[in-house]
Motif scaffolding. Structure first.
Motif, PDB file in Angstrom:
ATOM      1  N   UNK A  30       0.833  -1.210   0.000  1.00 30.78           N
ATOM      2  CA  UNK A  30       0.000   0.000   0.000  1.00 30.78           C
ATOM      3  C   UNK A  30       0.865   1.257   0.000  1.00 30.78           C
ATOM      4  N   UNK A  31       1.956   1.226   0.748  1.00 31.69           N
ATOM      5  CA  UNK A  31       2.867   2.376   0.772  1.00 31.69           C
ATOM      6  C   UNK A  31       3.450   2.641  -0.609  1.00 31.69           C
ATOM      7  N   UNK A  32       3.829   1.576  -1.316  1.00 34.30           N
ATOM      8  CA  UNK A  32       4.361   1.745  -2.669  1.00 34.30           C
ATOM      9  C   UNK A  32       3.287   2.307  -3.591  1.00 34.30           C
ATOM     10  N   UNK A  33       2.084   1.739  -3.519  1.00 37.15           N
ATOM     11  CA  UNK A  33       0.982   2.221  -4.363  1.00 37.15           C
ATOM     12  C   UNK A  33       0.737   3.709  -4.124  1.00 37.15           C
ATOM     13  N   UNK A  34       0.734   4.123  -2.862  1.00 37.85           N
ATOM     14  CA  UNK A  34       0.458   5.522  -2.543  1.00 37.85           C
ATOM     15  C   UNK A  34       1.646   6.429  -2.847  1.00 37.85           C
ATOM     16  N   UNK A  35       2.853   5.876  -2.872  1.00 35.54           N
ATOM     17  CA  UNK A  35       4.002   6.696  -3.264  1.00 35.54           C
ATOM     18  C   UNK A  35       3.948   6.974  -4.771  1.00 35.54           C
ATOM     19  N   UNK A  36       3.400   6.027  -5.528  1.00 36.80           N
ATOM     20  CA  UNK A  36       3.252   6.197  -6.971  1.00 36.80           C
ATOM     21  C   UNK A  36       2.047   7.070  -7.314  1.00 36.80           C
ATOM     22  N   UNK A  37       0.991   6.943  -6.529  1.00 37.95           N
ATOM     23  CA  UNK A  37      -0.245   7.694  -6.749  1.00 37.95           C
ATOM     24  C   UNK A  37      -0.870   8.013  -5.395  1.00 37.95           C
ATOM     25  N   UNK A  38      -0.516   9.177  -4.813  1.00 33.06           N
ATOM     26  CA  UNK A  38      -1.007   9.530  -3.476  1.00 33.06           C
ATOM     27  C   UNK A  38      -2.528   9.622  -3.367  1.00 33.06           C
ATOM     28  N   UNK A  39      -3.219   9.739  -4.500  1.00 34.87           N
ATOM     29  CA  UNK A  39      -4.675   9.829  -4.499  1.00 34.87           C
ATOM     30  C   UNK A  39      -5.358   8.518  -4.885  1.00 34.87           C
ATOM     31  N   UNK A  40      -4.632   7.413  -4.840  1.00 28.39           N
ATOM     32  CA  UNK A  40      -5.193   6.112  -5.241  1.00 28.39           C
ATOM     33  C   UNK A  40      -6.275   5.720  -4.233  1.00 28.39           C
ATOM     34  N   UNK A  41      -7.518   5.829  -4.662  1.00 25.62           N
ATOM     35  CA  UNK A  41      -8.638   5.603  -3.742  1.00 25.62           C
ATOM     36  C   UNK A  41      -8.674   4.184  -3.197  1.00 25.62           C
ATOM     37  N   UNK A  42      -8.397   3.197  -4.041  1.00 26.16           N
ATOM     38  CA  UNK A  42      -8.404   1.812  -3.571  1.00 26.16           C
ATOM     39  C   UNK A  42      -7.355   1.568  -2.503  1.00 26.16           C
ATOM     40  N   UNK A  44      -6.011   3.813  -0.535  1.00 25.94           N
ATOM     41  CA  UNK A  44      -6.392   4.540   0.682  1.00 25.94           C
ATOM     42  C   UNK A  44      -7.436   3.754   1.479  1.00 25.94           C
ATOM     43  N   UNK A  45      -8.402   3.194   0.773  1.00 25.60           N
ATOM     44  CA  UNK A  45      -9.427   2.393   1.458  1.00 25.60           C
ATOM     45  C   UNK A  45      -8.809   1.161   2.110  1.00 25.60           C
ATOM     46  N   UNK A  46      -8.068   0.381   1.327  1.00 24.49           N
ATOM     47  CA  UNK A  46      -7.515  -0.866   1.847  1.00 24.49           C
ATOM     48  C   UNK A  46      -6.480  -0.622   2.941  1.00 24.49           C
ATOM     49  N   UNK A  47      -5.670   0.423   2.784  1.00 26.65           N
ATOM     50  CA  UNK A  47      -4.702   0.740   3.834  1.00 26.65           C
ATOM     51  C   UNK A  47      -5.453   1.145   5.107  1.00 26.65           C
ATOM     52  N   UNK A  48      -6.552   1.863   4.942  1.00 34.17           N
ATOM     53  CA  UNK A  48      -7.374   2.225   6.101  1.00 34.17           C
ATOM     54  C   UNK A  48      -7.912   0.995   6.812  1.00 34.17           C
TER      55      UNK A  48
END
Length: 91
Positions: A30-42, A44-48
């Motif tokens: 999830x950290x990698x996904x959000x580093x590539x796209x900080x607004x990645x809604x999926x 953000x949801x799954x990390x939450x």
């Protein structure tokens, strides 16, 4: 866009790891996904949801706030994380 595809891939890898109980590994994806796209809604949801399973309610609420900025009317990711937080708070 390569980074968008990679962010999606990392998010799915995180989801799979989380569902298999590999929480640390999921968090890294999830950290990698959000580093590539900080607004990645999926992501953000799954990390939450991951934060909730780790007892980190404040971090989950932070992710919900980020989703609310993106989905000011509504989106499925915001709705699902809100529901998970509401269920988490119930005794």
């Amino acid at each position: 866009v390569v980074s968008e595809d990679e962010a999606d891939r990392q998010n799915l890898l995180g989801f799979t790891a989380r569902r298999n109980g590999q929480l640390e590994k999921a968090g890294k994806h999830y950290e990698i996904a959000l580093s590539l796209d900080p607004d990645h809604r999926g992501a953000l949801e799954y990390q939450g949801e991951l934060f909730l399973s780790l007892g980190q309610l404040e971090n989950a609420v932070t992710n919900l706030k980020l989703l609310k900025k993106q989905c000011w009317i509504s989106c499925s990711e915001r709705t699902k994380l809100q529901k998970a937080i509401d269920n988490y708070k119930k005794p």
